[in-house]
Design a protein around this motif. Structure first.
Motif, PDB file in Angstrom:
ATOM      1  N   UNK A   1      -9.693  22.713  66.184  1.00 25.35           N
ATOM      2  CA  UNK A   1     -10.035  21.303  66.164  1.00 25.35           C
ATOM      3  C   UNK A   1     -11.440  21.166  65.574  1.00 25.35           C
ATOM      4  N   UNK A   2     -11.579  20.313  64.576  1.00 23.54           N
ATOM      5  CA  UNK A   2     -12.874  20.085  63.941  1.00 23.54           C
ATOM      6  C   UNK A   2     -13.699  19.089  64.743  1.00 23.54           C
ATOM      7  N   UNK A   3     -15.018  19.193  64.611  1.00 22.38           N
ATOM      8  CA  UNK A   3     -15.888  18.351  65.423  1.00 22.38           C
ATOM      9  C   UNK A   3     -15.647  16.853  65.200  1.00 22.38           C
ATOM     10  N   UNK A   4     -15.390  16.385  63.973  1.00 26.05           N
ATOM     11  CA  UNK A   4     -15.083  14.960  63.804  1.00 26.05           C
ATOM     12  C   UNK A   4     -13.851  14.507  64.591  1.00 26.05           C
ATOM     13  N   UNK A   5     -12.917  15.421  64.858  1.00 29.23           N
ATOM     14  CA  UNK A   5     -11.749  15.091  65.679  1.00 29.23           C
ATOM     15  C   UNK A   5     -12.111  15.051  67.162  1.00 29.23           C
ATOM     16  N   UNK A   6     -13.047  15.867  67.560  1.00 31.00           N
ATOM     17  CA  UNK A   6     -13.484  15.940  68.957  1.00 31.00           C
ATOM     18  C   UNK A   6     -14.309  14.716  69.328  1.00 31.00           C
ATOM     19  N   UNK A   7     -15.161  14.300  68.423  1.00 29.95           N
ATOM     20  CA  UNK A   7     -16.153  13.255  68.678  1.00 29.95           C
ATOM     21  C   UNK A   7     -15.588  12.021  69.397  1.00 29.95           C
ATOM     22  N   UNK A   8     -14.539  11.382  68.891  1.00 27.42           N
ATOM     23  CA  UNK A   8     -14.070  10.153  69.547  1.00 27.42           C
ATOM     24  C   UNK A   8     -13.436  10.392  70.919  1.00 27.42           C
ATOM     25  N   UNK A   9     -13.099  11.638  71.220  1.00 30.60           N
ATOM     26  CA  UNK A   9     -12.462  11.957  72.497  1.00 30.60           C
ATOM     27  C   UNK A   9     -13.462  12.336  73.588  1.00 30.60           C
ATOM     28  N   UNK A  10     -14.727  12.541  73.196  1.00 28.57           N
ATOM     29  CA  UNK A  10     -15.762  12.849  74.186  1.00 28.57           C
ATOM     30  C   UNK A  10     -16.106  11.611  74.991  1.00 28.57           C
ATOM     31  N   UNK A  11     -16.626  11.834  76.182  1.00 29.86           N
ATOM     32  CA  UNK A  11     -17.114  10.726  76.994  1.00 29.86           C
ATOM     33  C   UNK A  11     -18.262  10.042  76.256  1.00 29.86           C
ATOM     34  N   UNK A  30     -21.820  18.852  79.454  1.00 30.25           N
ATOM     35  CA  UNK A  30     -21.422  18.545  78.087  1.00 30.25           C
ATOM     36  C   UNK A  30     -20.501  19.634  77.538  1.00 30.25           C
ATOM     37  N   UNK A  31     -20.807  20.883  77.827  1.00 30.08           N
ATOM     38  CA  UNK A  31     -19.917  21.983  77.438  1.00 30.08           C
ATOM     39  C   UNK A  31     -18.540  21.764  78.054  1.00 30.08           C
ATOM     40  N   UNK A  32     -18.509  21.386  79.318  1.00 29.10           N
ATOM     41  CA  UNK A  32     -17.243  21.143  80.002  1.00 29.10           C
ATOM     42  C   UNK A  32     -16.474  20.003  79.338  1.00 29.10           C
ATOM     43  N   UNK A  33     -17.172  18.956  78.896  1.00 27.04           N
ATOM     44  CA  UNK A  33     -16.496  17.836  78.244  1.00 27.04           C
ATOM     45  C   UNK A  33     -15.911  18.271  76.908  1.00 27.04           C
ATOM     46  N   UNK A  34     -16.659  19.052  76.128  1.00 27.79           N
ATOM     47  CA  UNK A  34     -16.147  19.549  74.849  1.00 27.79           C
ATOM     48  C   UNK A  34     -14.922  20.427  75.083  1.00 27.79           C
ATOM     49  N   UNK A  35     -15.008  21.327  76.042  1.00 23.06           N
ATOM     50  CA  UNK A  35     -13.883  22.219  76.318  1.00 23.06           C
ATOM     51  C   UNK A  35     -12.684  21.461  76.871  1.00 23.06           C
ATOM     52  N   UNK A  36     -12.934  20.376  77.593  1.00 23.48           N
ATOM     53  CA  UNK A  36     -11.837  19.524  78.085  1.00 23.48           C
ATOM     54  C   UNK A  36     -11.077  18.948  76.899  1.00 23.48           C
ATOM     55  N   UNK A  37     -11.802  18.459  75.917  1.00 26.55           N
ATOM     56  CA  UNK A  37     -11.187  17.845  74.742  1.00 26.55           C
ATOM     57  C   UNK A  37     -10.438  18.880  73.909  1.00 26.55           C
ATOM     58  N   UNK A  38     -11.012  20.061  73.765  1.00 22.19           N
ATOM     59  CA  UNK A  38     -10.427  21.075  72.876  1.00 22.19           C
ATOM     60  C   UNK A  38      -9.431  21.986  73.569  1.00 22.19           C
ATOM     61  N   UNK A  39      -9.229  21.798  74.852  1.00 23.12           N
ATOM     62  CA  UNK A  39      -8.334  22.679  75.584  1.00 23.12           C
ATOM     63  C   UNK A  39      -8.898  24.087  75.702  1.00 23.12           C
ATOM     64  N   UNK A  40     -10.220  24.185  75.659  1.00 27.91           N
ATOM     65  CA  UNK A  40     -10.895  25.473  75.802  1.00 27.91           C
ATOM     66  C   UNK A  40     -11.223  26.159  74.491  1.00 27.91           C
ATOM     67  N   UNK A  41     -10.781  25.582  73.372  1.00 30.15           N
ATOM     68  CA  UNK A  41     -11.052  26.176  72.059  1.00 30.15           C
ATOM     69  C   UNK A  41     -12.529  26.083  71.715  1.00 30.15           C
ATOM     70  N   UNK A  42     -13.080  27.162  71.192  1.00 29.05           N
ATOM     71  CA  UNK A  42     -14.466  27.192  70.731  1.00 29.05           C
ATOM     72  C   UNK A  42     -14.466  27.581  69.260  1.00 29.05           C
ATOM     73  N   UNK A  43     -14.200  26.623  68.384  1.00 33.88           N
ATOM     74  CA  UNK A  43     -14.113  26.858  66.958  1.00 33.88           C
ATOM     75  C   UNK A  43     -15.454  27.357  66.427  1.00 33.88           C
TER      76      UNK A  43
END
Length: 74
Positions: A1-11, A30-43
């Motif tokens: 998942x690219x960061x522009x896709x993650x952005x609108x899904x963050x709190x 914030x790390x937890x919120x990113x990982x929540x959105x990505x399902x744990x993926x760290x691209x």
């Protein structure tokens, strides 16, 4: 998942923090919120990982992208 896709899904609070503290080590919530959105993926394209002493940061590419967004929204 690219960061522009993650952005609108963050709190909202996560997006605000990223714009105000862009390039700084990420707090745990914030790390937890990113990982929540990505399902744990760290691209590797946007996730720099540990920056030393247990600090986690985003890649230069992600920081630059956030700066562009912040300038457009500011």
């Amino acid at each position: 998942m690219d960061f522009p896709q993650i952005w609108p899904l963050l709190k909202d609070s996560s997006r605000q923090w990223l714009m105000e503290h862009n390039g700084e080590p990420l707090p745990d919530d914030l790390i937890a919120d990113i990982l929540r959105v990505t399902g744990g993926e760290q691209n590797a394209q946007w996730w720099a990982g540990d920056a030393g002493e247990g600090e986690t940061q985003l890649s230069d590419e992600a920081v630059d992208w956030i700066e562009t967004v912040a300038n457009d929204e500011g």
